[in-house]
Design a protein around this motif. Structure first.
Motif, PDB file in Angstrom:
ATOM      1  N   ASP A   8       0.842  -1.047   0.198  1.00 48.15           N
ATOM      2  CA  ASP A   8      -0.003  -0.039   0.015  1.00 48.15           C
ATOM      3  C   ASP A   8       0.800   1.116   0.001  1.00 48.15           C
ATOM      4  O   ASP A   8       1.608   1.541   1.118  1.00 48.15           O
ATOM      5  CB  ASP A   8      -0.933   0.108   1.189  1.00 48.15           C
ATOM      6  CG  ASP A   8      -1.826   1.320   1.399  1.00 48.15           C
ATOM      7  OD1 ASP A   8      -1.797   1.869   0.227  1.00 48.15           O
ATOM      8  OD2 ASP A   8      -2.483   1.219   2.175  1.00 48.15           O
ATOM      9  N   PRO A  32      -7.838   0.258 -10.859  1.00 48.89           N
ATOM     10  CA  PRO A  32      -9.234   1.183 -11.119  1.00 48.89           C
ATOM     11  C   PRO A  32      -8.793   2.619 -10.913  1.00 48.89           C
ATOM     12  O   PRO A  32      -8.692   3.066  -9.904  1.00 48.89           O
ATOM     13  CB  PRO A  32     -10.055   0.434  -9.758  1.00 48.89           C
ATOM     14  CG  PRO A  32      -9.084   0.156  -8.625  1.00 48.89           C
ATOM     15  CD  PRO A  32      -7.738  -0.480  -9.645  1.00 48.89           C
ATOM     16  N   ASP A  34     -10.526   5.430 -11.268  1.00 53.44           N
ATOM     17  CA  ASP A  34     -11.198   6.621 -10.455  1.00 53.44           C
ATOM     18  C   ASP A  34     -11.075   6.158  -8.893  1.00 53.44           C
ATOM     19  O   ASP A  34     -10.866   7.385  -8.041  1.00 53.44           O
ATOM     20  CB  ASP A  34     -12.794   6.296 -10.876  1.00 53.44           C
ATOM     21  CG  ASP A  34     -13.342   6.909 -12.314  1.00 53.44           C
ATOM     22  OD1 ASP A  34     -12.644   7.866 -12.349  1.00 53.44           O
ATOM     23  OD2 ASP A  34     -14.107   6.265 -12.706  1.00 53.44           O
ATOM     24  N   GLU A  35     -10.960   5.116  -8.410  1.00 49.60           N
ATOM     25  CA  GLU A  35     -10.834   4.904  -7.109  1.00 49.60           C
ATOM     26  C   GLU A  35      -9.246   5.076  -6.730  1.00 49.60           C
ATOM     27  O   GLU A  35      -9.035   5.580  -5.517  1.00 49.60           O
ATOM     28  CB  GLU A  35     -10.748   3.417  -6.731  1.00 49.60           C
ATOM     29  CG  GLU A  35     -12.304   2.850  -6.835  1.00 49.60           C
ATOM     30  CD  GLU A  35     -12.405   1.142  -6.632  1.00 49.60           C
ATOM     31  OE1 GLU A  35     -11.393   0.779  -6.079  1.00 49.60           O
ATOM     32  OE2 GLU A  35     -13.328   0.777  -7.399  1.00 49.60           O
ATOM     33  N   SER A  36      -8.340   4.969  -7.919  1.00 51.11           N
ATOM     34  CA  SER A  36      -6.875   5.250  -7.238  1.00 51.11           C
ATOM     35  C   SER A  36      -6.747   6.896  -7.269  1.00 51.11           C
ATOM     36  O   SER A  36      -6.222   7.434  -6.341  1.00 51.11           O
ATOM     37  CB  SER A  36      -6.073   4.693  -8.389  1.00 51.11           C
ATOM     38  OG  SER A  36      -6.027   3.348  -8.582  1.00 51.11           O
ATOM     39  N   ALA A  38      -8.906   9.097  -6.391  1.00 45.85           N
ATOM     40  CA  ALA A  38      -9.770   9.692  -5.240  1.00 45.85           C
ATOM     41  C   ALA A  38      -8.977   9.206  -4.080  1.00 45.85           C
ATOM     42  O   ALA A  38      -8.596   9.938  -2.990  1.00 45.85           O
ATOM     43  CB  ALA A  38     -11.226   8.859  -4.854  1.00 45.85           C
ATOM     44  N   ALA A  39      -8.121   8.064  -3.892  1.00 46.91           N
ATOM     45  CA  ALA A  39      -7.228   7.668  -2.773  1.00 46.91           C
ATOM     46  C   ALA A  39      -6.152   8.510  -2.696  1.00 46.91           C
ATOM     47  O   ALA A  39      -5.793   8.918  -1.841  1.00 46.91           O
ATOM     48  CB  ALA A  39      -6.994   6.007  -3.050  1.00 46.91           C
ATOM     49  N   TYR A  40      -5.412   8.798  -3.982  1.00 52.42           N
ATOM     50  CA  TYR A  40      -4.376   9.603  -3.827  1.00 52.42           C
ATOM     51  C   TYR A  40      -4.626  11.021  -3.551  1.00 52.42           C
ATOM     52  O   TYR A  40      -4.015  11.792  -2.981  1.00 52.42           O
ATOM     53  CB  TYR A  40      -3.476   9.591  -5.253  1.00 52.42           C
ATOM     54  CG  TYR A  40      -2.677   8.229  -5.461  1.00 52.42           C
ATOM     55  CD1 TYR A  40      -1.670   7.983  -4.605  1.00 52.42           C
ATOM     56  CD2 TYR A  40      -3.045   6.973  -6.189  1.00 52.42           C
ATOM     57  CE1 TYR A  40      -0.593   6.903  -4.770  1.00 52.42           C
ATOM     58  CE2 TYR A  40      -2.116   6.143  -6.165  1.00 52.42           C
ATOM     59  CZ  TYR A  40      -1.083   5.962  -5.319  1.00 52.42           C
ATOM     60  OH  TYR A  40      -0.266   4.818  -5.369  1.00 52.42           O
ATOM     61  N   LYS A  41      -5.833  11.470  -4.088  1.00 58.38           N
ATOM     62  CA  LYS A  41      -6.073  12.839  -3.631  1.00 58.38           C
ATOM     63  C   LYS A  41      -6.353  13.141  -2.101  1.00 58.38           C
ATOM     64  O   LYS A  41      -5.872  14.176  -1.679  1.00 58.38           O
ATOM     65  CB  LYS A  41      -7.658  13.452  -4.499  1.00 58.38           C
ATOM     66  CG  LYS A  41      -7.349  13.693  -5.653  1.00 58.38           C
ATOM     67  CD  LYS A  41      -8.595  14.140  -6.325  1.00 58.38           C
ATOM     68  CE  LYS A  41      -8.135  14.629  -7.849  1.00 58.38           C
ATOM     69  NZ  LYS A  41      -9.583  15.293  -8.570  1.00 58.38           N
ATOM     70  N   THR A  42      -6.773  11.851  -1.483  1.00 54.87           N
ATOM     71  CA  THR A  42      -6.882  12.076  -0.033  1.00 54.87           C
ATOM     72  C   THR A  42      -5.685  11.998   0.680  1.00 54.87           C
ATOM     73  O   THR A  42      -5.268  12.659   1.429  1.00 54.87           O
ATOM     74  CB  THR A  42      -7.978  10.963   0.604  1.00 54.87           C
ATOM     75  OG1 THR A  42      -9.036  11.000  -0.284  1.00 54.87           O
ATOM     76  CG2 THR A  42      -7.957  10.956   1.956  1.00 54.87           C
ATOM     77  N   ARG A  54      -5.308  12.229 -16.601  1.00 60.05           N
ATOM     78  CA  ARG A  54      -5.791  10.824 -17.181  1.00 60.05           C
ATOM     79  C   ARG A  54      -5.317  10.721 -18.729  1.00 60.05           C
ATOM     80  O   ARG A  54      -5.580  11.815 -19.254  1.00 60.05           O
ATOM     81  CB  ARG A  54      -7.375  10.560 -17.104  1.00 60.05           C
ATOM     82  CG  ARG A  54      -7.909  10.386 -15.670  1.00 60.05           C
ATOM     83  CD  ARG A  54      -9.172  10.477 -15.736  1.00 60.05           C
ATOM     84  NE  ARG A  54      -9.641   8.925 -15.895  1.00 60.05           N
ATOM     85  CZ  ARG A  54     -10.724   8.344 -15.273  1.00 60.05           C
ATOM     86  NH1 ARG A  54     -11.152   8.828 -14.363  1.00 60.05           N
ATOM     87  NH2 ARG A  54     -11.061   7.120 -15.752  1.00 60.05           N
TER      88      ARG A  54
END
Length: 89
Positions: A8, A32, A34-36, A38-42, A54
């Motif tokens: 991770d 994935p 979109d999920e990636s 969102a996770a990296y933005k957080t 993208r």
């Protein structure tokens, strides 16, 4: 491969302070997107300068599989070189 598959990278971003560029192939079959994003933005919300992009039609390795002769996306090269020119010179 267990280490690779269970790794991770998100906690490491708490230590990063440099400008960062994240590039994602729009047709990535392994990640994935979109999920990636969102996770990296957080994970990078405390960083002063983070860019997400993208690459349309590109796969995980930035290749264009839709082309008859697959090759690396020109959009990827141009975006990467422009970002590097802005941040390294």
């Amino acid at each position: 491969w267990y280490f690779e598959m269970d790794y991770d990278p998100l906690p490491n971003w708490e230590k990063v302070r440099q400008p960062t560029l994240f590039l994602f192939g729009d047709d990535d079959r392994w990640v994935p997107v979109d999920e990636s994003i969102a996770a990296y933005k957080t994970a990078t919300s405390d960083l002063a300068e983070v860019t997400f992009a993208r690459i349309k039609g590109a796969d995980h390795l930035m290749g264009l599989e839709s082309e008859k002769d697959p090759h690396i996306s020109a959009h990827y090269y141009n975006l990467l070189l422009a970002w590097l020119s802005t941040h390294l010179l």
